[in-house]
Design an enzyme around this catalytic site. Structure first.
Site, PDB file in Angstrom:
ATOM      1  N   ASN A   8       0.865  -1.180   0.000  1.00  8.67           N
ATOM      2  CA  ASN A   8       0.000   0.000   0.000  1.00  8.67           C
ATOM      3  C   ASN A   8       0.901   1.229   0.000  1.00  8.67           C
ATOM      4  OD1 ASN A   8      -1.824   2.023   0.443  1.00  8.67           O
ATOM      5  ND2 ASN A   8      -2.451   1.337   2.487  1.00  8.67           N
ATOM      6  N   TRP A   9       0.971   1.891  -1.152  1.00  8.37           N
ATOM      7  CA  TRP A   9       1.885   3.040  -1.276  1.00  8.37           C
ATOM      8  C   TRP A   9       1.295   4.320  -0.697  1.00  8.37           C
ATOM      9  CZ3 TRP A   9       4.002   2.186  -6.984  1.00  8.37           C
ATOM     10  CH2 TRP A   9       4.864   1.090  -6.978  1.00  8.37           C
ATOM     11  N   LYS A  10       0.037   4.264  -0.270  1.00  7.51           N
ATOM     12  CA  LYS A  10      -0.599   5.436   0.354  1.00  7.51           C
ATOM     13  C   LYS A  10      -0.389   6.681  -0.520  1.00  7.51           C
ATOM     14  CE  LYS A  10      -0.155   3.105   4.775  1.00  7.51           C
ATOM     15  NZ  LYS A  10      -0.027   3.200   6.218  1.00  7.51           N
ATOM     16  N   HIS A  97      -9.595   1.141   5.506  1.00  5.40           N
ATOM     17  CA  HIS A  97      -8.244   1.351   6.024  1.00  5.40           C
ATOM     18  C   HIS A  97      -8.286   2.311   7.217  1.00  5.40           C
ATOM     19  CE1 HIS A  97      -4.053   2.453   6.412  1.00  5.40           C
ATOM     20  NE2 HIS A  97      -3.798   1.314   5.804  1.00  5.40           N
ATOM     21  N   GLU A  99      -6.514   4.704   8.096  1.00 11.57           N
ATOM     22  CA  GLU A  99      -6.372   6.145   7.825  1.00 11.57           C
ATOM     23  C   GLU A  99      -7.663   6.744   7.275  1.00 11.57           C
ATOM     24  OE1 GLU A  99      -2.887   5.336   5.583  1.00 11.57           O
ATOM     25  OE2 GLU A  99      -1.943   4.747   7.473  1.00 11.57           O
ATOM     26  N   GLU A 170      -5.181  -4.885  10.777  1.00 11.45           N
ATOM     27  CA  GLU A 170      -4.127  -3.884  10.954  1.00 11.45           C
ATOM     28  C   GLU A 170      -4.377  -3.130  12.255  1.00 11.45           C
ATOM     29  OE1 GLU A 170      -2.318  -2.788   6.813  1.00 11.45           O
ATOM     30  OE2 GLU A 170      -3.959  -1.440   7.234  1.00 11.45           O
ATOM     31  N   GLY A 176       2.821   2.078  10.887  1.00 12.77           N
ATOM     32  CA  GLY A 176       3.796   3.158  10.726  1.00 12.77           C
ATOM     33  C   GLY A 176       4.552   3.500  11.993  1.00 12.77           C
ATOM     34  N   SER A 215       3.725  -2.355  10.369  1.00 11.86           N
ATOM     35  CA  SER A 215       5.176  -2.432  10.557  1.00 11.86           C
ATOM     36  C   SER A 215       5.800  -3.749  10.085  1.00 11.86           C
ATOM     37  CB  SER A 215       5.544  -2.130  12.017  1.00 11.86           C
ATOM     38  OG  SER A 215       5.167  -0.790  12.339  1.00 11.86           O
ATOM     39  N   GLY A 236       2.920  -1.012   4.337  1.00 16.16           N
ATOM     40  CA  GLY A 236       3.004   0.398   3.986  1.00 16.16           C
ATOM     41  C   GLY A 236       4.450   0.813   3.750  1.00 16.16           C
ATOM     42  N   GLY A 237       5.074   1.369   4.783  1.00 20.67           N
ATOM     43  CA  GLY A 237       6.405   1.966   4.658  1.00 20.67           C
ATOM     44  C   GLY A 237       7.431   1.094   3.946  1.00 20.67           C
TER      45      GLY A 237
HETATM   46  P1  13P Z   1       3.141   0.249   7.754  1.00 20.78           P
HETATM   47  O1  13P Z   1       3.647  -1.014   7.074  1.00 20.78           O
HETATM   48  O2  13P Z   1       3.890   1.471   7.313  1.00 20.78           O
HETATM   49  O3  13P Z   1       3.056   0.071   9.227  1.00 20.78           O
HETATM   50  O4  13P Z   1       1.639   0.492   7.208  1.00 20.78           O
HETATM   51  C1  13P Z   1       0.722  -0.559   7.279  1.00 20.78           C
HETATM   52  C2  13P Z   1      -0.476  -0.177   6.514  1.00 20.78           C
HETATM   53  O5  13P Z   1      -1.211   0.723   6.889  1.00 20.78           O
HETATM   54  C3  13P Z   1      -0.746  -0.906   5.269  1.00 20.78           C
HETATM   55  O6  13P Z   1      -2.007  -0.635   4.773  1.00 20.78           O
END
Ligand code: 13P
Length: 251
Positions: A8-10, A97, A99, A170, A176, A215, A236-237
């Site tokens: 997920n590149w957000k 999600h 966020e 999640e 994150g 993470s 994500g990251g």
């Molecule tokens: P991180 O891997 O940066 O913790 O993010 C997880 C996430 O929100 C994937 O959708």
């Protein structure tokens, strides 16, 4: 069941950055990807078609939209439909999600509406669920997960093909932060998610994928992916770098 390794590149990456990352990911991953793995990338909308073109024809690679609206078209400024995502090469969509729930204010009912609409309009959907730290400390993890899942799948037909709907667990406090959930926490949550899915969809829910997100890194992925009821990861990251996500996808 094939494990789904999702990036997920957000809200990151210009087109040039997305192209370079997608090309590196394919180059490093495609030759070594085993038959029991699938790779899925959620780029920002502006890079979706370009990334879809790069992964097109690569066995086991898919692209998805990070969000969509529950209408085919219309006067909905800023929104995008499942049909538009599919036209750009996407076969998956994300709903719920953390966020979008906690920053953009989406509630359970709206997330449920989108989940059902996306599935009815050709997308495979990954519904994200997860508790906040105060909910974990207050002992309400199961209550939160049950509420989010039941509302999220409320209007999904029970005869849905099990490979079309996945859940991503999640925990908000692990997203994150570098603070990954422990093996016991992950297994307990995933077993509970499976139980709720079975209560809604029956035995075929054993074939629905449950992903862990929060993470995930190259260093912890192989341990996480081996846990009971973990059928993939949503990253994500550590997915923003092609080499790092390739190590995760192949872990
Ligand atoms: P991180 O891997 O940066 O913790 O993010 C997880 C996430 O929100 C994937 O959708």
């Amino acid at each position: 069941m094939k494990k789904l390794m999702a990036a997920n590149w957000k809200m990151y990456k210009t087109w040039d950055e997305a192209r370079d990352t997608a090309e590196a990911l394919v180059k490093l991953t495609a030759p070594a990807l085993s038959d029991d793995r699938e790779v899925l990338v959620f780029p920002p909308f502006t890079a979706l078609k370009g990334v879809a073109d790069i992964v097109a024809g690569q066995k086991g690679f898919f692209v998805g939209g990070q969000d969509f609206y529950s209408a085919e078209e219309g006067a909905f400024t800023g929104e995008i439909s499942p049909g538009m995502l599919e036209d750009a090469g996407a076969s998956y969509g994300l709903t719920g999600h953390s966020e979008r729930r906690h920053i953009l204010g989406e509630d359970d009912a709206y997330i449920g509406q989108k989940t059902a609409y996306g599935l009815a309009n050709g997308l495979n959907v990954i519904l994200c669920v997860g508790e906040k730290i105060e909910e974990r400390k207050g002992g309400s993890v199961e209550a939160v997960l049950e509420r989010q899942i039941r509302a999220g799948v409320k209007d999904v037909p029970t005869d849905i093909a099990p490979n079309r709907l996945s859940i991503a667990y999640e925990p908000v406090w692990a997203i994150g932060t570098g603070e990954v959930a422990g093996p016991r926490e992950i297994e307990d949550a995933h077993a509970f998610v499976r139980k709720i899915l079975i209560s809604v969809f029956g035995k075929k829910a054993n074939e629905m994928r449950i992903l862990y997100g929060g993470s995930v890194k190259p260093a912890n992925c192989s341990e996480i992916i081996a846990l009971d009821n973990v059928d993939g990861v949503l990253v994500g990251g550590a997915s923003l770098d092609g080499e790092s996500f390739s190590q995760i996808a192949l872990a």
